[in-house]
Write a protein that holds these residues in place. Structure first.
Motif, PDB file in Angstrom:
ATOM      1  N   ALA A 224       8.967  -2.559   2.258  1.00 22.85           N
ATOM      2  CA  ALA A 224       9.137  -2.567   0.695  1.00 22.85           C
ATOM      3  C   ALA A 224       8.525  -1.753  -0.221  1.00 22.85           C
ATOM      4  CB  ALA A 224       8.862  -4.249   0.288  1.00 22.85           C
ATOM      5  N   ALA A 225       9.227  -1.189  -1.195  1.00 18.07           N
ATOM      6  CA  ALA A 225       8.454  -0.421  -2.317  1.00 18.07           C
ATOM      7  C   ALA A 225       8.199  -1.403  -3.310  1.00 18.07           C
ATOM      8  CB  ALA A 225       9.597   0.503  -2.711  1.00 18.07           C
ATOM      9  N   LEU A 226       6.988  -1.250  -3.793  1.00 17.71           N
ATOM     10  CA  LEU A 226       6.131  -2.264  -4.584  1.00 17.71           C
ATOM     11  C   LEU A 226       5.909  -1.662  -6.032  1.00 17.71           C
ATOM     12  CD1 LEU A 226       3.995  -4.387  -2.214  1.00 17.71           C
ATOM     13  CD2 LEU A 226       6.174  -4.860  -3.139  1.00 17.71           C
ATOM     14  N   PRO A 227       5.625  -2.101  -7.113  1.00 15.91           N
ATOM     15  CA  PRO A 227       5.376  -1.603  -8.430  1.00 15.91           C
ATOM     16  C   PRO A 227       4.007  -1.042  -8.248  1.00 15.91           C
ATOM     17  CG  PRO A 227       6.424  -3.689  -8.654  1.00 15.91           C
ATOM     18  CD  PRO A 227       6.160  -3.613  -7.093  1.00 15.91           C
ATOM     19  N   GLU A 228       3.509  -0.263  -9.309  1.00 12.22           N
ATOM     20  CA  GLU A 228       2.365   0.115  -9.573  1.00 12.22           C
ATOM     21  C   GLU A 228       1.605  -1.039 -10.461  1.00 12.22           C
ATOM     22  OE1 GLU A 228       1.022   3.051  -8.644  1.00 12.22           O
ATOM     23  OE2 GLU A 228       2.918   3.460  -7.677  1.00 12.22           O
ATOM     24  N   GLY A 229       0.127  -0.828 -10.260  1.00 12.19           N
ATOM     25  CA  GLY A 229      -0.671  -1.870 -10.970  1.00 12.19           C
ATOM     26  C   GLY A 229      -1.030  -2.887 -10.355  1.00 12.19           C
ATOM     27  N   PRO A 230      -1.799  -3.641 -10.703  1.00  9.84           N
ATOM     28  CA  PRO A 230      -2.639  -4.649  -9.959  1.00  9.84           C
ATOM     29  C   PRO A 230      -1.700  -5.829  -9.453  1.00  9.84           C
ATOM     30  CG  PRO A 230      -2.978  -5.061 -12.309  1.00  9.84           C
ATOM     31  CD  PRO A 230      -2.458  -3.675 -12.172  1.00  9.84           C
ATOM     32  N   GLY A 231      -1.559  -5.949  -8.254  1.00  6.64           N
ATOM     33  CA  GLY A 231      -0.581  -6.986  -7.654  1.00  6.64           C
ATOM     34  C   GLY A 231      -1.431  -8.322  -7.023  1.00  6.64           C
ATOM     35  N   TYR A 232      -0.578  -9.273  -6.615  1.00  5.68           N
ATOM     36  CA  TYR A 232      -1.116 -10.277  -5.924  1.00  5.68           C
ATOM     37  C   TYR A 232      -0.444 -10.767  -5.104  1.00  5.68           C
ATOM     38  CZ  TYR A 232      -1.756 -15.470  -5.858  1.00  5.68           C
ATOM     39  OH  TYR A 232      -2.081 -16.840  -5.371  1.00  5.68           O
ATOM     40  N   ALA A 233      -0.915 -11.122  -3.687  1.00  3.38           N
ATOM     41  CA  ALA A 233       0.086 -11.603  -2.622  1.00  3.38           C
ATOM     42  C   ALA A 233      -0.291 -13.018  -2.383  1.00  3.38           C
ATOM     43  CB  ALA A 233      -0.094 -10.728  -1.700  1.00  3.38           C
ATOM     44  N   TRP A 234       0.860 -13.791  -2.100  1.00  2.00           N
ATOM     45  CA  TRP A 234       0.681 -15.165  -1.434  1.00  2.00           C
ATOM     46  C   TRP A 234       1.634 -15.340  -0.209  1.00  2.00           C
ATOM     47  CZ3 TRP A 234       4.009 -19.140   0.087  1.00  2.00           C
ATOM     48  CH2 TRP A 234       3.349 -20.561   0.135  1.00  2.00           C
ATOM     49  N   LEU A 235       0.919 -15.483   0.639  1.00  2.00           N
ATOM     50  CA  LEU A 235       1.454 -15.438   2.198  1.00  2.00           C
ATOM     51  C   LEU A 235       1.213 -16.821   2.873  1.00  2.00           C
ATOM     52  CD1 LEU A 235      -0.525 -12.076   3.111  1.00  2.00           C
ATOM     53  CD2 LEU A 235       1.828 -12.380   1.937  1.00  2.00           C
ATOM     54  N   ALA A 236       2.278 -17.172   3.507  1.00  2.00           N
ATOM     55  CA  ALA A 236       2.207 -18.641   4.343  1.00  2.00           C
ATOM     56  C   ALA A 236       3.162 -18.781   5.273  1.00  2.00           C
ATOM     57  CB  ALA A 236       2.420 -19.731   3.366  1.00  2.00           C
ATOM     58  N   GLY A 237       2.687 -19.103   6.309  1.00  2.00           N
ATOM     59  CA  GLY A 237       3.496 -19.424   7.447  1.00  2.00           C
ATOM     60  C   GLY A 237       2.825 -19.313   8.807  1.00  2.00           C
ATOM     61  N   GLU A 238       3.417 -18.634   9.854  1.00  2.00           N
ATOM     62  CA  GLU A 238       2.863 -18.580  11.233  1.00  2.00           C
ATOM     63  C   GLU A 238       1.686 -17.743  11.083  1.00  2.00           C
ATOM     64  OE1 GLU A 238       1.794 -17.298  14.989  1.00  2.00           O
ATOM     65  OE2 GLU A 238       2.473 -16.017  13.748  1.00  2.00           O
ATOM     66  N   SER A 239       0.444 -18.276  11.806  1.00  2.00           N
ATOM     67  CA  SER A 239      -0.809 -17.549  11.646  1.00  2.00           C
ATOM     68  C   SER A 239      -0.987 -16.168  12.086  1.00  2.00           C
ATOM     69  CB  SER A 239      -1.948 -18.687  12.360  1.00  2.00           C
ATOM     70  OG  SER A 239      -1.706 -18.550  13.605  1.00  2.00           O
ATOM     71  N   GLY A 240      -0.397 -15.978  13.008  1.00  2.00           N
ATOM     72  CA  GLY A 240      -0.507 -14.495  13.322  1.00  2.00           C
ATOM     73  C   GLY A 240       0.101 -13.451  12.580  1.00  2.00           C
ATOM     74  N   ARG A 247      -3.868  -8.050   6.343  1.00  2.00           N
ATOM     75  CA  ARG A 247      -4.524  -6.869   6.772  1.00  2.00           C
ATOM     76  C   ARG A 247      -3.734  -5.617   5.961  1.00  2.00           C
ATOM     77  NH1 ARG A 247      -5.476  -9.304  11.641  1.00  2.00           N
ATOM     78  NH2 ARG A 247      -3.568  -8.300  12.776  1.00  2.00           N
ATOM     79  N   HIS A 248      -2.549  -5.904   6.201  1.00  2.00           N
ATOM     80  CA  HIS A 248      -1.551  -4.917   5.691  1.00  2.00           C
ATOM     81  C   HIS A 248      -1.760  -4.578   4.144  1.00  2.00           C
ATOM     82  CE1 HIS A 248       1.869  -2.705   4.417  1.00  2.00           C
ATOM     83  NE2 HIS A 248       2.519  -3.713   3.587  1.00  2.00           N
ATOM     84  N   PHE A 249      -1.838  -5.782   3.494  1.00  2.00           N
ATOM     85  CA  PHE A 249      -1.920  -5.538   2.113  1.00  2.00           C
ATOM     86  C   PHE A 249      -3.523  -5.182   1.544  1.00  2.00           C
ATOM     87  CE2 PHE A 249       1.558  -8.439   1.811  1.00  2.00           C
ATOM     88  CZ  PHE A 249       2.526  -7.850   0.817  1.00  2.00           C
ATOM     89  N   GLY A 254      -4.024  -1.306  -0.035  1.00  2.00           N
ATOM     90  CA  GLY A 254      -5.344  -1.366  -1.003  1.00  2.00           C
ATOM     91  C   GLY A 254      -5.386  -2.384  -2.168  1.00  2.00           C
ATOM     92  N   LEU A 255      -4.607  -3.559  -1.665  1.00  2.00           N
ATOM     93  CA  LEU A 255      -5.040  -4.657  -2.758  1.00  2.00           C
ATOM     94  C   LEU A 255      -6.143  -5.301  -2.535  1.00  2.00           C
ATOM     95  CD1 LEU A 255      -2.766  -5.894  -4.552  1.00  2.00           C
ATOM     96  CD2 LEU A 255      -2.234  -7.764  -2.934  1.00  2.00           C
ATOM     97  N   ASP A 256      -6.830  -5.710  -3.532  1.00  2.00           N
ATOM     98  CA  ASP A 256      -8.315  -6.344  -3.552  1.00  2.00           C
ATOM     99  C   ASP A 256      -8.005  -7.687  -2.725  1.00  2.00           C
ATOM    100  OD1 ASP A 256     -10.444  -7.917  -4.141  1.00  2.00           O
ATOM    101  OD2 ASP A 256     -10.763  -7.163  -6.115  1.00  2.00           O
TER     102      ASP A 256
END
Length: 281
Positions: A224-240, A247-249, A254-256
């Motif tokens: 996925a191509a994501l916008p510029e600027g400070p982002g936020y990720a919410w991830l849920a589901g299978e633990s692996g 780790r990817h983000f 480079g996401l804090d």
């Protein structure tokens, strides 16, 4: 002179609940509406509000659940044969005296899925849920609700599988009109797609697993191509998968790490009981 002291109210409390209605939601979920006079005190502190649902063991009508501040220690001390089934779910809707909880149906593989497949009006359960009388909620405190993009967030990524669909549905429905977000959902069947009214800046990618045992979520998110600027990720589901995407983000995008919420609450290859026994939640 008498002195009146404020009664201390905990953020969560146990509520006796009765099933009022059961209906399918899409192809893989079933919505159970719980009711009871005490449920008027249930509230939410965010769209992805977690609760505990206690279900009766075989032969029981009402689950016998320890209550009070030390309930969890006493729950763990119960013999396995006496310990009620406990699972974590999301409040889908909370109304005056009613609460909707969506359960994923994945066959007769464990007590929670089995119960959801046969639940009927009049069945009993116990909910450990937010008590609206807790003073902190009036101050904006959150307990058991984690979707909270920091101030100044320019865009969001929300990722999950069918087990996260109830929480993601509530999150998407709470988006302000100016939200910029990419939502990725992997579900078992075409009939699990939801039709939300979306802000113009929100796009949803549905991935239908079908009979495959391999997840396509990680590949879709990585591409996925994501916008510029400070982002936020919410991830849920299978633990692996959740760990991989975190780790990817952090490492690749480079996401804090403080801007990444992640919750892996089931494990591929594990039974329902084993998956939850290994979870911290």
């Amino acid at each position: 002179m008498s002195v009146t002291t404020e009664v201390e109210v905990e953020p969560f409390r146990h509520f006796d609940a009765e099933v009022l209605a059961v209906r399918p939601v899409g192809a893989s979920l079933v919505r159970v509406t719980f009711g009871g006079a005490g449920l008027r005190d249930i509230t939410t502190s965010g769209p992805d509000q977690r609760i505990k649902v206690f279900l009766p063991r075989a032969g029981e009508v009402v689950p016998h659940v320890p209550t009070g501040p030390d309930w969890y220690a006493r729950y763990r001390e119960l013999p396995e044969a006496e310990r009620p089934v406990m699972r974590t779910y999301t409040i889908r809707h909370a109304r005056d005296g009613e609460v909707d909880v969506d359960f994923v149906r994945h066959g007769d593989v464990g007590p929670a899925s089995r119960w959801a497949g046969t639940a009927a009006p009049g069945d009993r359960a116990v909910l450990l849920a937010p008590d609206r009388r807790f003073p902190g909620y009036a101050r904006g405190e959150r307990v058991g609700a984690d979707h909270l993009p920091p101030a100044g967030t320019a865009w969001q990524v929300v990722v999950g599988d069918e087990t996260a669909l109830p929480a993601i549905s509530a999150i998407v429905e709470s988006f302000p009109a100016d939200t910029v977000a990419r939502v990725f959902l992997e579900v078992p069947a075409e009939g699990d797609r939801a039709d939300w009214a979306l802000p113009p800046g929100v796009t949803v990618t549905w991935l239908v697993r079908g009979g495959s045992t391999t997840s396509a979520l990680a590949s879709a998110v990585r591409a996925a191509a994501l916008p510029e600027g400070p982002g936020y990720a919410w991830l849920a589901g299978e633990s692996g998968l959740v760990r991989e995407l975190r780790r990817h983000f952090v490492s690749e995008r480079g996401l804090d790490r403080k801007r990444v919420y992640f919750c892996g609450y089931w494990r591929r290859g594990k039974t329902e009981d084993a998956a939850y026994d290994s979870a911290e939640d």
